[in-house]
Design a protein around this motif. Structure first.
Motif, PDB file in Angstrom:
ATOM      1  N   THR A 181      -7.752  13.406   8.756  1.00 53.61           N
ATOM      2  CA  THR A 181      -7.189  12.605   7.866  1.00 53.61           C
ATOM      3  C   THR A 181      -7.813  11.556   8.253  1.00 53.61           C
ATOM      4  N   VAL A 182      -8.561  10.376   7.529  1.00 53.43           N
ATOM      5  CA  VAL A 182      -9.589   9.002   7.649  1.00 53.43           C
ATOM      6  C   VAL A 182      -9.014   8.500   6.732  1.00 53.43           C
ATOM      7  N   GLU A 201     -10.035   4.377   5.776  1.00 53.35           N
ATOM      8  CA  GLU A 201     -11.124   3.877   5.061  1.00 53.35           C
ATOM      9  C   GLU A 201     -11.422   2.683   5.181  1.00 53.35           C
ATOM     10  N   ALA A 238     -16.590   7.208   3.999  1.00 55.87           N
ATOM     11  CA  ALA A 238     -15.397   8.553   3.810  1.00 55.87           C
ATOM     12  C   ALA A 238     -15.467   9.343   2.435  1.00 55.87           C
ATOM     13  N   LEU A 245     -16.833  12.487   3.310  1.00 54.40           N
ATOM     14  CA  LEU A 245     -15.699  12.970   4.524  1.00 54.40           C
ATOM     15  C   LEU A 245     -14.809  13.913   3.622  1.00 54.40           C
ATOM     16  N   ALA A 278     -11.680  16.094   3.618  1.00 55.38           N
ATOM     17  CA  ALA A 278     -10.650  15.946   5.145  1.00 55.38           C
ATOM     18  C   ALA A 278     -10.138  14.843   3.229  1.00 55.38           C
ATOM     19  N   VAL A 322      -8.715  10.810   2.355  1.00 58.65           N
ATOM     20  CA  VAL A 322      -9.085   9.781   2.785  1.00 58.65           C
ATOM     21  C   VAL A 322      -8.374   8.582   2.339  1.00 58.65           C
ATOM     22  N   ASP A 330      -6.744  10.575  12.165  1.00 61.38           N
ATOM     23  CA  ASP A 330      -7.984  11.488  13.582  1.00 61.38           C
ATOM     24  C   ASP A 330      -8.861  10.638  13.505  1.00 61.38           C
ATOM     25  N   VAL A 331      -9.026   9.513  12.371  1.00 67.22           N
ATOM     26  CA  VAL A 331     -11.248   8.848  11.765  1.00 67.22           C
ATOM     27  C   VAL A 331      -9.913   6.870  11.333  1.00 67.22           C
ATOM     28  N   LEU A 373     -12.232   4.367   9.724  1.00 73.17           N
ATOM     29  CA  LEU A 373     -14.023   4.229   9.490  1.00 73.17           C
ATOM     30  C   LEU A 373     -13.304   2.430   8.731  1.00 73.17           C
ATOM     31  N   VAL A 432     -19.345  10.110  11.919  1.00 76.27           N
ATOM     32  CA  VAL A 432     -17.859   9.961  12.249  1.00 76.27           C
ATOM     33  C   VAL A 432     -17.728  11.860  12.398  1.00 76.27           C
TER      34      VAL A 432
END
Length: 613
Positions: A310-311, A313, A324, A327, A332, A334, A390-391, A393, A478
Motif C-alpha cells: 500500500t502506497v 501519496e 505513485a 508504483l 501496489a 495507491v 508500506d510507503v 510519498l 521508493v
C-alpha cells in the motif's frame, strides 16, 4: 552508553545500497544500457561487461541470494523502424510537444527517452527483486523506449484525445525572457496576483499583463505560452538587476539561464537519490543477504510485483503523482491524500466524462481520502493511515512535513517499517536556489543548453521534462527503499529522497561528461532537426541524418520521402504531429502505437512500460 554504542555500530554497517553484493551484465542499446549501469552502480551493484551481452541482447542481474533477473531493453518492437533516440522521439509525439513553442516539431538534443527507459528498466529490476523477497518468482523484465516515450507525453496525449479543447491556446510562444543586457532568464510564480504585481512594477501594459497570465499559468499543461509580445518587450527595457528587484518585491522568482559549464563547476558529485534509515537505532547488526527477509504476502507477475503493498501519496501537480502512478502500475494499491473537496485538478480541462483527462493520466486507478493537513485531528488520521501502509510519498514544499509533524521521524513512530519518500526540487544542494519547479530547475542546471544544439539560443523546454524524469526517479527511489527494507529485515524503515535537480543531472550527464573530456557539451548545429515534406515531417535516425539532410524532400509526400531514404539505406520515420492520432492508429500503423487505448471513462491510456515474466 552501551545502548548508544550499539546504535552507532549498527548505523556504521548501513550502506544505503540495496544492491550490495549484486552483479550486473549490461545489454541493449548503449544509451539506455549506460543509464541502467550508472543507476545500478549507485545502488551498490558491480557492473561487469564480459563481452557476452551484445546490442539487443539480454542483460542479467544476479547475487544477494536472489534468483537472477534477466533484462531485455530495445528501442521498439522489430519492424517498426524506430531504431534510436531520434526516431522514437519522432514517433511518440515528443518532437511535436517539445516543438509547440516554436510552431513546428523539434527534437530534443538530449537523450530523453533513453534516460527514461533506463530509469524504468532499473525500476523493473528492483520490483522483481522486491517480489522475490516477498515470495514471488519474477525473473524477467523487458522495457522498450517507444513505450517509455509514450509515458513521458501521456498527459499531453490524454488532453489531445479528450472530449473538449485545451485549457489554453496551443500556439507558438513562451519564455525565456531577455533583459536589456541580452541575458536570458526564466520567471516563476504560481499566483496570478504576484504575476500582475511583477509586470506592473516593470510598467507593462495592463492589457498584456491580463492576457499573459492564462497562457503562462497553463504552460505546464500545453508546452507553449503564447502571451503578448509586449511582455518580452517590457523585460528587454530593464536590466536583469531591475527585473530581479521587481520579482523580489512582487514575490516572484527569476533565474538566469545557466550554462552547462557553470553547472559542471558547482556539481557536488552526489547521486540523484538518497536512502537513509528512518530510525538508526533500529538497524540490525548486518544486512540480510537473502530473499524472503520480511516473509510478506506472495507477489508475482500476475498481480504485479508490488501486489499486496500500500502506497499513501500526498502529491500535487506531476512529480509525486507520477511516481505513485508507476508504483500502482507495478501492482501496489495507491491511496491519494487530497485536500477537503478533493484535488482541484480533477476538473482541469479538457475532460473525459467530467474528469480531467490530464489528471487521469497520472491518477487513474487510485483511491482517495480527503484530509486537511492543517487540522490536528486530520493529521492524526494521516498518521493512522501511515501505520498500515508500506510507503508514504509526498512532494510538499520544503519544511512543510517537519512543521506539521509529518516528517520521516514522526511517522516512524507510527510505523517503524515505513518507506518514507520525498520528491522535491533541489534536495538542499543549491544554496541560492529559486523556486523548485520544472522550468526553474531547467534554467539553473543548463538544461536549456543541453536540449538545443549549437547555433541556437538556449531555452528550457516547455514540455515538463524534469517533472516526468523526477517522477521516474521518485518511483525508483521508493523501490530501492522497499528492497533495502526487505534485505535488512527486522521491520527497518527507510527514508528516500529524490529531486528535480537529480533528474536534471541525469538528463545532462552525457553533456557534462563530454565537457569533462574537453569536448563541446552541446550537440552540433542541426542535430535532430526533422525534415519537411510536402505533407508533413520525417525524422532521420541520428546516424542517417547528415546524408538525409542533403536530400530535398519538400516536394515529396511523407511516404515517398521515407521510401526514398530507405532505398538509399537511410533510417527515418514519420514525425507524429497530432497526438490525437496515437490512441486509434490504423491496423498497419508502423509505429506499433496500437497499444495505446482508452480507459473506462474514455480517456487515452498509455500501455505499461514493463513486461514481466
Amino acid at each position: 552508553m552501551g545502548g548508544d554504542r550499539g546504535a552507532a555500530d549498527r548505523a556504521a554497517c548501513w550502506t544505503g545500497r540495496p544492491l550490495e553484493s549484486f552483479r550486473f551484465r549490461p545489454s541493449g542499446p548503449a544509451p539506455i544500457a549506460e543509464v541502467v549501469a550508472e543507476q545500478l552502480r549507485t545502488l551498490g551493484a558491480e557492473v561487469v561487461d564480459d563481452g557476452e551481452a551484445a546490442e539487443g541482447g539480454q542483460g542479467l542481474l544476479s547475487g544477494g541470494g536472489f534468483d537472477p533477473v534477466a533484462v531485455h531493453t530495445a528501442w521498439s518492437a522489430p519492424g517498426t523502424g524506430l531504431v534510436d533516440e531520434a526516431t522514437v522521439q519522432a514517433a511518440t509525439g515528443i518532437m511535436a510537444v517539445h516543438g509547440r513553442r516554436d510552431g513546428a516539431p523539434r527534437g530534443l538534443a538530449a537523450d530523453y527517452t533513453a534516460t527514461a527507459t533506463g530509469l524504468l528498466t532499473v525500476q523493473g529490476l528492483l520490483a522483481a527483486l522486491v517480489a522475490q523477497a516477498r515470495g514471488g518468482s519474477v525473473r524477467r523484465v523487458a522495457t522498450r523506449a517507444d513505450r517509455a516515450g509514450l509515458l513521458t507525453v501521456s498527459q499531453y496525449l490524454a488532453a489531445a484525445g479528450a472530449e473538449e479543447g485545451e485549457a489554453a491556446e496551443l500556439a507558438p510562444g513562451g519564455p525565456p525572457f531577455t533583459s536589456a543586457e541580452g541575458t536570458l532568464f526564466e520567471l516563476e510564480t504560481l499566483d496570478g496576483a504576484v504575476w500582475a504585481r511583477f509586470w506592473r512594477t516593470l510598467g507593462a501594459p495592463e492589457e498584456a499583463v491580463r492576457a499573459g497570465w492564462r497562457p503562462f499559468q497553463f504552460r505546464y499543461a500545453t508546452a507553449c505560452a503564447p502571451f503578448p509580445a509586449e511582455l518580452h518587450a517590457t523585460t528587454a527595457r530593464h536590466t536583469l538587476a531591475a527585473v530581479a528587484h521587481a520579482a523580489a518585491q512582487a514575490g516572484a522568482d527569476v533565474c538566469r539561464l545557466r550554462t552547462l559549464a557553470e553547472r559542471a563547476a558547482e556539481h557536488d558529485g552526489r547521486p540523484p537519490l538518497r536512502l537513509s534509515p528512518s530510525d538508526p537505532g533500529r538497524l540490525p547488526q548486518l544486512p540480510v543477504p537473502s530473499a524472503g527477509a520480511m516473509g510478506g504476502a506472495s507477489a508475482g507477475a500476475q498481480g504485479g510485483p508490488l501486489a499486496g503493498l500500500t502506497v499513501l501519496e500526498a502529491g500535487r501537480r506531476i512529480q509525486a503523482p507520477l511516481a505513485a502512478h508507476l508504483l500502482g502500475l507495478l501492482g501496489a494499491e495507491v491511496v491519494r491524500i487530497e485536500p477537503p473537496g478533493g484535488d482541484p485538478l480533477r476538473g482541469m480541462p479538457p475532460t473525459c466524462s467530467g474528469i480531467s483527462a490530464r489528471w487521469l493520466a497520472l491518477n487513474r486507478g487510485k483511491s482517495a481520502v480527503e484530509i486537511d493537513i492543517k487540522s490536528p485531528a486530520d493529521r492524526e488520521r494521516l498518521r493512522e493511515l501511515a501505520a498500515g501502509a508500506d510507503v508514504f510519498l509526498h512532494n510538499w514544499a520544503p519544511g512543510t512535513a517537519a512543521r506539521l509533524g509529518l516528517d520521516s521521524g514522526d511517522l516512524a513512530g507510527a510505523n517503524p517499517a515505513l518507506v518514507y519518500a520525498y520528491t522535491g526540487g533541489w534536495d538542499d544542494r543549491i544554496d541560492d536556489a529559486p523556486m523548485g519547479t520544472d522550468f526553474m530547475v531547467q534554467a539553473r542546471t543548463g538544461v536549456g543548453e543541453a536540449v538545443r544544439p549549437e547555433g541556437e539560443p538556449p531555452a528550457p523546454s516547455l514540455m515538463t521534462l524534469l517533472d516526468v524524469l523526477g517522477g521516474l526517479l521518485g518511483a525508483q527511489a521508493v523501490l530501492a527503499g522497499l528492497l533495502l527494507r526487505e534485505r535488512y529485515g527486522n521491520g527497518v524503515g527507510v527514508r528516500v529522497d529524490s529531486s528535480l535537480l537529480g533528474a536534471a543531472d541525469l538528463l545532462t550527464g552525457p553533456a557534462l561528461r563530454r565537457l569533462a573530456h574537453g569536448g563541446s557539451p552541446r550537440r552540433p548545429a542541426g542535430f535532430r532537426a526533422p525534415l519537411r515534406t510536402a505533407d508533413g515531417w520525417v525524422a532521420p535516425a541520428d546516424a542517417s541524418a547528415p546524408a538525409a539532410r542533403a536530400r530535398d524532400l519538400t516536394g515529396l509526400a511523407t511516404g515517398d520521402a521515407l521510401a526514398l531514404l530507405a532505398d538509399q539505406g537511410l533510417a527515418a520515420t514519420r514525425v507524429t504531429t497530432d497526438l490525437a492520432e496515437l490512441p486509434a492508429p490504423s491496423g498497419d500503423d508502423p509505429h506499433g502505437a496500437g497499444a495505446v487505448g482508452r480507459d473506462a471513462l474514455g480517456a487515452p491510456a498509455v500501455p505499461s512500460p514493463w513486461a514481466f515474466g
